[in-house]
Scaffold this motif. Structure first.
Motif, mmCIF file in Angstrom:
data_model
loop_
_atom_site.group_PDB
_atom_site.id
_atom_site.type_symbol
_atom_site.label_atom_id
_atom_site.label_comp_id
_atom_site.label_asym_id
_atom_site.label_seq_id
_atom_site.Cartn_x
_atom_site.Cartn_y
_atom_site.Cartn_z
ATOM 1 N N HIS A 89 0.846 -1.188 0.000
ATOM 2 C CA HIS A 89 0.000 0.000 0.000
ATOM 3 C C HIS A 89 0.889 1.249 0.000
ATOM 4 O O HIS A 89 1.932 1.265 0.656
ATOM 5 N N PRO A 90 0.489 2.313 -0.680
ATOM 6 C CA PRO A 90 1.330 3.515 -0.747
ATOM 7 C C PRO A 90 1.261 4.370 0.508
ATOM 8 O O PRO A 90 0.923 5.553 0.465
ATOM 9 N N GLN A 131 2.626 6.597 3.570
ATOM 10 C CA GLN A 131 3.717 7.554 3.670
ATOM 11 C C GLN A 131 4.155 7.677 5.130
ATOM 12 O O GLN A 131 3.502 8.338 5.930
ATOM 13 N N GLU A 157 0.628 12.871 -0.038
ATOM 14 C CA GLU A 157 -0.517 12.214 -0.676
ATOM 15 C C GLU A 157 -1.221 13.143 -1.661
ATOM 16 O O GLU A 157 -1.709 12.709 -2.701
ATOM 17 N N ASP A 158 -1.255 14.440 -1.327
ATOM 18 C CA ASP A 158 -1.984 15.397 -2.165
ATOM 19 C C ASP A 158 -1.183 15.887 -3.371
ATOM 20 O O ASP A 158 -1.769 16.201 -4.413
ATOM 21 N N PRO A 178 2.817 13.032 -7.551
ATOM 22 C CA PRO A 178 2.053 12.318 -8.583
ATOM 23 C C PRO A 178 1.803 10.860 -8.205
ATOM 24 O O PRO A 178 2.662 10.204 -7.611
ATOM 25 N N ALA A 179 0.638 10.380 -8.537
ATOM 26 C CA ALA A 179 0.196 9.053 -8.098
ATOM 27 C C ALA A 179 1.177 7.952 -8.461
ATOM 28 O O ALA A 179 1.376 7.007 -7.683
ATOM 29 N N ARG A 180 1.786 8.045 -9.632
ATOM 30 C CA ARG A 180 2.673 6.955 -10.058
ATOM 31 C C ARG A 180 3.941 6.853 -9.208
ATOM 32 O O ARG A 180 4.652 5.842 -9.290
ATOM 33 N N GLN A 222 3.777 7.437 -5.749
ATOM 34 C CA GLN A 222 3.358 7.325 -4.359
ATOM 35 C C GLN A 222 3.910 6.077 -3.659
ATOM 36 O O GLN A 222 4.263 6.121 -2.481
ATOM 37 N N GLN A 223 3.978 4.969 -4.360
ATOM 38 C CA GLN A 223 4.406 3.722 -3.732
ATOM 39 C C GLN A 223 5.787 3.827 -3.104
ATOM 40 O O GLN A 223 6.030 3.330 -1.997
#
Length: 220
Positions: free
Chosen positions: A142-143, A145, A174-175, A178-180, A182-183
């Protein structure tokens, strides 16, 4: 009522992409420096790492995990056995009690398995939000943080994720990241803070994101 300090704006999206593209190219698959063999030993290792170095924890847990790599085996080892293995780590007596207590809860309430829920993980003794996020990220993909002092410093210095406390920095990652990315974001940031963007005399000349970073007190 005290006025809150206004936070600077985070880096624009294009700069976030550029920053993490470079970090990813330099280290495509970053990993935690804590040594573990399964989710349970990761929980224990991260809980032991509070106010201790990863190297110091690894040195202590190598023999411990060889004997006890499940909650039941840890209970069988007992408080004295755990204490003897981790006595080189700061706050070892309380941490040993926590390891035994969390092991008992995992056996009695979770069938000996580590849950993949932040709330469930945080119900375990010695497991806070940061520890839970590390486990969710490293053990379950899960990403999460996990913001420590390194990430807090880097997030604010670089404006990747500005925040007044660790939870604000966590939300900012998280905000804004960029989503790619996050992991692996927290691994890239913690390693950058540990080895390049250090607290005193950051190694700005060696920094691969130097030209993208707005930190005004750069070293030369």
């Amino acid at each position: 009522m005290a006025r809150q300090t206004r936070l600077p704006q985070p880096l624009p999206f294009a700069q976030q992409v550029a920053v993490f593209t470079r970090l990813a190219e330099a280290n495509p698959m970053p990993e935690t420096e804590l040594q573990f063999v399964n989710p349970f030993t990761l929980v224990v290792a991260v809980a032991l790492s509070a106010q201790a170095t990863d190297a110091g924890v690894n040195k202590a847990t190598r023999a411990l995990f060889a004997k006890a790599d499940t909650p039941q085996k840890m209970l069988d080892l007992g408080l004295d056995g755990v204490t003897e293995h981790i006595k080189t780590i700061g706050l070892f007596r309380q941490k040993a009690k926590n390891v035994i207590a969390l092991s008992r809860i995992l056996v009695e309430d979770f069938g000996g398995e580590v849950p993949d829920s932040r709330a469930a993980l945080m119900s375990l003794p010695g497991v806070g939000r940061k520890t839970a996020n590390v486990v969710l990220n490293c053990a379950f993909g899960h990403p999460g943080q996990a913001v420590d002092t390194h990430i807090f410093r880097v997030g604010n210095r670089t404006r990747i994720a500005p925040g007044r406390d660790v939870e604000e920095v966590e939300r900012a990652i998280e905000d804004n990241v960029p989503a790619r990315f996050q992991q692996h974001a927290h691994h890239w940031l913690i390693l950058h803070g540990r080895y390049i963007c250090v607290a005193r005399k950051p190694r700005c000349p060696d920094c691969i994101i130097n030209d993208l970073c707005p930190y005004e007190e750069k070293t030369v």
